[in-house]
Design an enzyme around this catalytic site. Structure first.
Site, PDB file in Angstrom:
ATOM      1  N   GLN A 143     -21.533 -17.644   1.094  1.00 51.83           N
ATOM      2  CA  GLN A 143     -22.229 -18.708   0.369  1.00 51.83           C
ATOM      3  C   GLN A 143     -23.183 -19.466   1.295  1.00 51.83           C
ATOM      4  OE1 GLN A 143     -19.992 -21.112  -2.634  1.00 51.83           O
ATOM      5  NE2 GLN A 143     -20.524 -22.832  -1.318  1.00 51.83           N
ATOM      6  N   SER A 150     -23.578 -27.745   2.550  1.00 55.37           N
ATOM      7  CA  SER A 150     -23.069 -28.713   1.570  1.00 55.37           C
ATOM      8  C   SER A 150     -23.801 -28.612   0.246  1.00 55.37           C
ATOM      9  CB  SER A 150     -23.237 -30.142   2.099  1.00 55.37           C
ATOM     10  OG  SER A 150     -22.483 -30.312   3.272  1.00 55.37           O
ATOM     11  N   ARG A 339       2.905 -44.812  17.727  1.00 59.81           N
ATOM     12  CA  ARG A 339       1.793 -43.846  17.642  1.00 59.81           C
ATOM     13  C   ARG A 339       2.242 -42.556  16.970  1.00 59.81           C
ATOM     14  NH1 ARG A 339       0.541 -43.219  23.714  1.00 59.81           N
ATOM     15  NH2 ARG A 339      -1.248 -41.923  23.156  1.00 59.81           N
ATOM     16  N   GLU A 430     -15.096 -25.479   3.566  1.00 62.23           N
ATOM     17  CA  GLU A 430     -14.713 -25.760   2.177  1.00 62.23           C
ATOM     18  C   GLU A 430     -15.177 -27.143   1.738  1.00 62.23           C
ATOM     19  OE1 GLU A 430     -14.049 -23.871  -0.034  1.00 62.23           O
ATOM     20  OE2 GLU A 430     -13.589 -22.142   1.218  1.00 62.23           O
ATOM     21  N   ASP A 432     -17.721 -30.422   3.608  1.00 55.12           N
ATOM     22  CA  ASP A 432     -17.644 -31.495   4.598  1.00 55.12           C
ATOM     23  C   ASP A 432     -16.858 -32.667   3.980  1.00 55.12           C
ATOM     24  OD1 ASP A 432     -18.960 -33.173   6.936  1.00 55.12           O
ATOM     25  OD2 ASP A 432     -19.254 -34.294   5.079  1.00 55.12           O
TER      26      ASP A 432
END
Ligand SMILES: CCCCCCCC/C=C\CCCCCCCCCCC/C=C/C(=O)SCCNC(=O)CCNC(=O)[C@H](O)C(C)(C)COP(=O)(O)OP(=O)(O)OC[C@H]1O[C@@H](n2cnc3c(N)ncnc32)[C@H](O)[C@@H]1OP(=O)(O)O
Ligand SMILES: Cc1cc2nc3c(=O)[nH]c(=O)nc-3n(C[C@H](O)[C@H](O)[C@H](O)COP(=O)(O)OP(=O)(O)OC[C@H]3O[C@@H](n4cnc5c(N)ncnc54)[C@H](O)[C@@H]3O)c2cc1C
Length: 670
Positions: A143, A150, A339, A430, A432
């Site tokens: 694609q 995008s 964290r 897939e 952004d």
């Protein structure tokens, strides 16, 4: 999996495992989804770990060519084992998963096959899938182009129908129309679903999918008119470099008309364009499917990083009592816990929302089959939003886990650099992540406007129907314990998400046009989309806790993790909660106090909570994350495997190092 399966050596983490307050096997079932899922996963993980062909401990030391060949070898061996052992689809998928090396097979199974399933007619499926299922052909999904990824509508490759021969002429008219990125395209794929602008009777009908053969099935050479190659090395050693992402130029390549995927639209023998009665967005269906699988990948990647950091944190000691007593395990430092434990909680949260998303996708697919397209926009928003939020959080967390492991985390043998490099592009491929969040925002703005006109929203936006209450409610939390109440947590997340969306909608309405307003406010819209997606994750975690969860103490641990997930988000995004007036500063600090208490409660269970992920040492691929905790021997052993250590005196000594040293010595004697 029993300790003996991991080598049966001394367990340096036995003390940690003894303090667990829950049934680890029960947690494995909750994590995997069922007892059956645990059993199959164990079997496939052991199959991979015990097969020398699937070794990966020296992967980061291979050259690109060696790594690529190694990937071809592993893929072929995996297929051989799949056939020999008559593996089911579920087992074969897990086998690929535990081999843990990106390669052309991922694109073949995860994109090429689903694209034909979703966009091909029954006849086309029968023809192409029969060959694909037997690996007689290898396919990819072509694609993206050099100039556009995008903006799918901006793709430039053309497919021009020639009625005189009943063929499409596939062509790359510009440099920027070169296909660029498709996995497996560079050196492996024999076929591809190629996305191109359909032109017939002189009119451009936009992007459609076409099946193209790219390489000869005899000698693998590209077919006439097709130029293909690999796009070059990528971030990190090993990692995604096992994949041959490719570039392709097409020079007026002819394909038969029936190789246009014709479920959504057809071109007749005469060249007439006919659109079916299905929405054109189904062209994007393969991406919806893959985004859904990526959420599950993100939870897996995050859980691997957390498993490494927790186990290592329990082994690593720094500083001690002044009196010369034992040193402190770094996992006992509160800063380390604050964290790391939110990542532990996030791994579980993403896992459960991923399981729900899989259900949602299956439900939508069934509805589509009976021509009910009503839930498609929600499925798009959920897959886009969850893919975006989970992959961004995972990439950030893996990087932080490297820091949590100090210097040793920076070594390839920790497994973390490769894990980071492999998962970082999930923020981009897939779709952004920012582009996808803007799609979620667009969906939210539509929903707000529907609510304003009295329509009752459903599914994940149902909360917006409670607008009267949510726009003005104040959190009921008054004590630290009140933050244990799931309803109180859910309410503040709902109020925050709704208020942020409504603020955006109001500000857009003040702009000269809807489009300008959307563009001007896009940073706020992205934040509103994140708030909505975080609400979905929190809600699905809370709903999970309402299910029957078996095993001593399992539900209690999950309740704590759910609390940590939600409260750490309140702490992190306190600005949102304060500015939208959902919580007060005092309630924010009570949430933080509650968080500290939860960390202390999770601490004795931390190692057992990562054991429940049920990863073999092979899959984890980390000297720091070993099940037996024998970290230092492993690090020491791994170091000697480096090609630099093959000789005591390095290559280059005679040419470069010796003359330099001799010269300097001579000068110093003058
Ligand atoms: C127990 C566990 C078992 C696990 C077993 C697992 C087995 C796994 C085994 C092994 C592991 C191996 C690991 C594999 C991992 C996965 C591999 C991943 C490989 C990744 C390879 C990467 C591939 C790619 O990247 S392919 C290229 C992807 N490209 C993109 O995503 C492009 C992004 N852009 C777009 O999607 C669109 O252009 C857009 C949405 C941004 C804009 O679209 P556009 O039409 O221009 O414009 P717009 O006006 O905005 O939209 C029009 C309306 O259409 C709606 N819409 C848009 N998209 C969709 C959609 N997808 N679905 C439905 N509707 C959509 C949009 O909302 C608009 O609607 P409206 O009503 O008019 O508002
Ligand atoms: C490892 C990897 C594997 C891939 N595999 C495949 C594959 O198999 N097949 C395939 O077809 N493709 C594949 N891709 C391509 C991938 O799908 C695209 O890279 C992705 O869709 C992003 O598009 P882009 O590269 O054009 O980014 P761009 O759109 O150029 O993004 C650049 C920057 O612009 C920003 N931006 C873009 N548009 C907007 C907007 N409207 N508003 C605000 N900000 C915006 C983005 O946020 C980003 O920060 C792969 C990519 C990678 C990295």
């Amino acid at each position: 999996m029993a300790a003996a399966d991991w080598g049966g050596k001394a367990d340096h983490l036995a003390g940690e495992r003894a303090t667990a307050q829950f049934d680890v096997d029960g947690m494995k079932v909750a994590w995997a989804g069922s007892r059956h899922a645990v059993e199959v996963a164990d079997r496939m993980a052991c199959l991979v770990a015990s097969d020398p062909v699937f070794r990966k401990d020296t992967r980061t030391m291979l050259s690109r060519k060696e790594l690529f060949k190694d990937t071809l070898k592993k893929a072929a061996h995996a297929w051989k084992r799949t056939v020999e052992l008559h593996l089911t689809e579920e087992e074969a998928n897990l086998l690929r998963l535990y081999i843990d090396q990106p390669g052309y097979v991922d694109l073949h199974w995860v994109m090429f096959v689903p694209a034909i399933k979703g966009q091909g007619t029954e006849e086309q499926q029968k023809k192409w899938l029969t060959m694909a299922y037997k690996f007689q052909i290898i396919g990819t999904y072509a694609q993206t182009e050099l100039g556009h990824g995008s903006n799918v509508q901006g793709l430039e490759t053309t497919a021009t129908f020639d009625p005189s021969t009943d063929e499409f002429i596939m062509h790359s008219p510009t440099l920027t129309s070169s296909k660029w990125w498709p996995g497996g395209l560079g050196k492996t794929s024999t076929h591809a679903v190629v996305y191109a602008r359909l032109i017939t009777e002189g009119k451009d009908y936009g992007i459609h999918g076409f099946i193209m053969q790219l390489r000869s099935l005899d000698d693998h050479s590209p077919l006439p008119g097709i130029t293909i190659g690999d796009i070059g090395g990528k971030f990190g050693s090993g990692a995604y470099n096992s994949m041959d992402n490719g570039v392709m130029r097409l020079d007026h390549v002819r394909i038969p008309r029936d190789q246009m995927l014709m479920r959504l639209a057809q071109v007749t023998r005469e060249g007439k364009y006919v659109h079916s009665d299905v929405p054109k967005q189904l062209l994007y269906g393969t991406m919806v499917y893959v985004r859904q699988t990526i959420v599950a990948d993100a939870s897996r990647a995050l859980s691997r990083a957390v498993c490494i950091a927790v186990r290592y944190g329990a082994i690593r000691k720094q500083f001690g009592s002044k009196a010369g007593g034992p040193e402190t395990q770094v996992l006992n430092y509160k800063t380390q816990q604050s964290r790391l434990f939110p990542f532990l909680a996030s791994a579980y949260a993403f896992r459960f929302v991923g399981q729900w998303l899989k259900w949602l996708y299956t439900d939508v697919t069934q509805k589509l089959e009976s021509k009910d397209f009503s839930t498609l926009p929600e499925a798009h928003a959920c897959t886009a939003g969850l893919k975006s939020v989970t992959t961004s959080a995972t990439a950030d967390a893996i990087e932080e886990c490297q820091k949590l492991c100090g210097g040793h985390g920076y070594l390839n043998s920790s497994g973390l650099p490769e894990l980071f490099a492999v998962n970082l592009p999930a923020c981009t491929y897939e779709g952004d992540n920012v582009v996808l969040l803007l799609q979620v925002a667009r969906f939210l703005m539509k929903t707000v406007s529907q609510v304003a006109s009295g329509k009752q929203p459903v599914g994940t936006t149902a909360y917006m129907g409670n607008i009267q209450h949510l726009m003005q409610c104040k959190s009921v939390v008054n004590t630290v314990e009140d933050w244990l109440n799931p309803a109180a947590i859910k309410e503040v997340f709902e109020a925050r998400a709704l208020r942020m969306a409504v603020n955006c909608a109001q500000n857009i309405s003040k702009a000269p046009s809807q489009e300008e307003g959307f563009s001007e406010l896009s940073p706020d819209l992205v934040e509103a989309a994140v708030a909505h997606v975080q609400l979905i994750i929190v809600t699905k975690f809370i709903e999970k806790l309402q299910e029957d969860i078996l095993g001593h103490g399992v539900k209690e641990q999950l309740q704590k993790l759910c609390g940590i997930y939600a409260l750490h988000l309140i702490h992190k995004h306190l600005g949102d909660f304060l500015s939208t007036g959902c919580v007060t500063a005092r309630q924010g600090s009570l949430a933080n106090e509650r968080l500290g208490k939860l960390y202390a409660q999770v601490r004795p269970n931390a190692v057992a909570l990562v054991d429940a992920f049920d990863y073999t040492d092979h899959y984890l691929g980390s000297a720091l994350g070993r099940y037996d905790g024998d970290v230092y021997s492993a690090l020491y052993k791994e170091a000697w495997k480096d090609p630099l250590n093959e000789t005591v005196v390095p290559d280059g000594y005679q040419e470069h190092l010796r003359p330099l040293l001799k010269q300097q010595l001579k000068l110093s004697r003058l």
